[in-house]
Scaffold this motif. Sequence first.
Motif, PDB file in Angstrom:
ATOM      1  N   LEU A 135       0.820  -1.213   0.000  1.00 26.09           N
ATOM      2  CA  LEU A 135       0.000   0.000   0.000  1.00 26.09           C
ATOM      3  C   LEU A 135       0.852   1.260   0.000  1.00 26.09           C
ATOM      4  O   LEU A 135       0.585   2.200  -0.758  1.00 26.09           O
ATOM      5  CB  LEU A 135      -0.942  -0.009   1.211  1.00 26.09           C
ATOM      6  N   ASN A 136       1.879   1.303   0.840  1.00 30.45           N
ATOM      7  CA  ASN A 136       2.736   2.485   0.878  1.00 30.45           C
ATOM      8  C   ASN A 136       3.547   2.647  -0.400  1.00 30.45           C
ATOM      9  O   ASN A 136       3.823   3.764  -0.836  1.00 30.45           O
ATOM     10  CB  ASN A 136       3.657   2.437   2.094  1.00 30.45           C
ATOM     11  N   LYS A 137       3.937   1.534  -1.009  1.00 33.21           N
ATOM     12  CA  LYS A 137       4.652   1.627  -2.290  1.00 33.21           C
ATOM     13  C   LYS A 137       3.742   2.217  -3.365  1.00 33.21           C
ATOM     14  O   LYS A 137       4.190   3.014  -4.204  1.00 33.21           O
ATOM     15  CB  LYS A 137       5.147   0.245  -2.715  1.00 33.21           C
ATOM     16  N   MET A 138       2.484   1.841  -3.345  1.00 35.29           N
ATOM     17  CA  MET A 138       1.539   2.392  -4.312  1.00 35.29           C
ATOM     18  C   MET A 138       1.340   3.884  -4.085  1.00 35.29           C
ATOM     19  O   MET A 138       1.269   4.672  -5.043  1.00 35.29           O
ATOM     20  CB  MET A 138       0.209   1.641  -4.216  1.00 35.29           C
ATOM     21  N   LEU A 139       1.256   4.292  -2.815  1.00 34.36           N
ATOM     22  CA  LEU A 139       1.089   5.715  -2.508  1.00 34.36           C
ATOM     23  C   LEU A 139       2.311   6.523  -2.931  1.00 34.36           C
ATOM     24  O   LEU A 139       2.189   7.605  -3.514  1.00 34.36           O
ATOM     25  CB  LEU A 139       0.831   5.899  -1.005  1.00 34.36           C
ATOM     26  N   ARG A 140       3.493   5.997  -2.630  1.00 29.72           N
ATOM     27  CA  ARG A 140       4.716   6.721  -2.981  1.00 29.72           C
ATOM     28  C   ARG A 140       4.936   6.781  -4.491  1.00 29.72           C
ATOM     29  O   ARG A 140       5.558   7.713  -5.006  1.00 29.72           O
ATOM     30  CB  ARG A 140       5.922   6.060  -2.303  1.00 29.72           C
ATOM     31  N   SER A 141       4.408   5.791  -5.215  1.00 26.64           N
ATOM     32  CA  SER A 141       4.575   5.790  -6.667  1.00 26.64           C
ATOM     33  C   SER A 141       3.810   6.921  -7.344  1.00 26.64           C
ATOM     34  O   SER A 141       4.129   7.310  -8.480  1.00 26.64           O
ATOM     35  CB  SER A 141       4.116   4.446  -7.251  1.00 26.64           C
ATOM     36  N   VAL A 142       2.796   7.452  -6.650  1.00 28.06           N
ATOM     37  CA  VAL A 142       2.032   8.575  -7.214  1.00 28.06           C
ATOM     38  C   VAL A 142       2.350   9.877  -6.479  1.00 28.06           C
ATOM     39  O   VAL A 142       1.602  10.852  -6.571  1.00 28.06           O
ATOM     40  CB  VAL A 142       0.518   8.287  -7.166  1.00 28.06           C
ATOM     41  N   GLY A 143       3.455   9.865  -5.702  1.00 28.98           N
ATOM     42  CA  GLY A 143       3.918  11.088  -5.053  1.00 28.98           C
ATOM     43  C   GLY A 143       3.312  11.395  -3.710  1.00 28.98           C
ATOM     44  O   GLY A 143       3.480  12.502  -3.184  1.00 28.98           O
TER      45      GLY A 143
END
Length: 297
Positions: A135-143
């Motif tokens: 989940l955090n990787k997905m959030l960080r991938s969109v800034g």
Amino acid sequence: MKKNKSMIVCFLLPCVLAILIVYLYPVLRTLLMSFFKIESVTSDISNWSFYGLGNYKRIFGSATFRTAMWNMFRIWLVGGIITLSIALLFAVILTSGIRFKKFFRAAIYLPNVISAVALATMWVQYVYNNDYGMLNKMLRSVGLEGVKWLGTDTKFWAMLAAFIFGAVGYYMLIFISGIERIPQDLYEAAIIDGAGIVQRFTRITMPLLKGIMKTNITFWTINSATFYLWSKMFSPVDTESSTIVPVVYLYELIFGGKSVSERDAGAGAAVGVTLAVIILLAYLVMNRVFKEDDLEF
């Protein structure tokens, strides 16, 4: 005839003894224990001290028990609405004649095949982890910044989401079994009369699934009342108010824990009796709401 009766008794006796020893005796002993002051669950009956309703007054006066009951109620209500709604949606879709329905049915049910401990570990370590969680990787991938999913404010909802993920497939199969029993002639007649998808669902599917809905709600109530493993997996070291449920409180009353000052098997038995009464009341209410005279194929 006499020989047949003897044979019947011989076949039934092991089953009757098993029910009496494994089920009936523990139930009656637990009910009796709830009215006594008992330090250890293995204490001899001669060491029991009659306490009346004192154990029930203690648990209902405990802030920890009230928090545990509130958590259980949220699991039952919020989790139940989400789980049964998604399960019913999947069941309707998979019985509508779509392609590869066997594959989708197996994929959705797959989490039930996996050990609950392994499934909970996967969510804690690989989905909610602050550093490398999905989940955090997905959030960080969109800034966006990562979220502390297992923090005090979000841990309960994180735990509930993981539990729902693992539970949907089980209830979906029960709904599918009910939908597949509905005669297709009813749907064909409704289509001829011009009924749309929504009308067919509300006028045919839902009324004829009342018995199945009663079963699923009853099962969900039992699962909510016996919610233990997921709570311990999300709080493995110390019991937290965000994840504690009555069964965990019961365990700590009997065997000791952070949330209790002293072990008390009698109070633990009172918790167990309270949960049993809640399940029984839920079952009676479901029988009242979904009456047996409702049309069911």
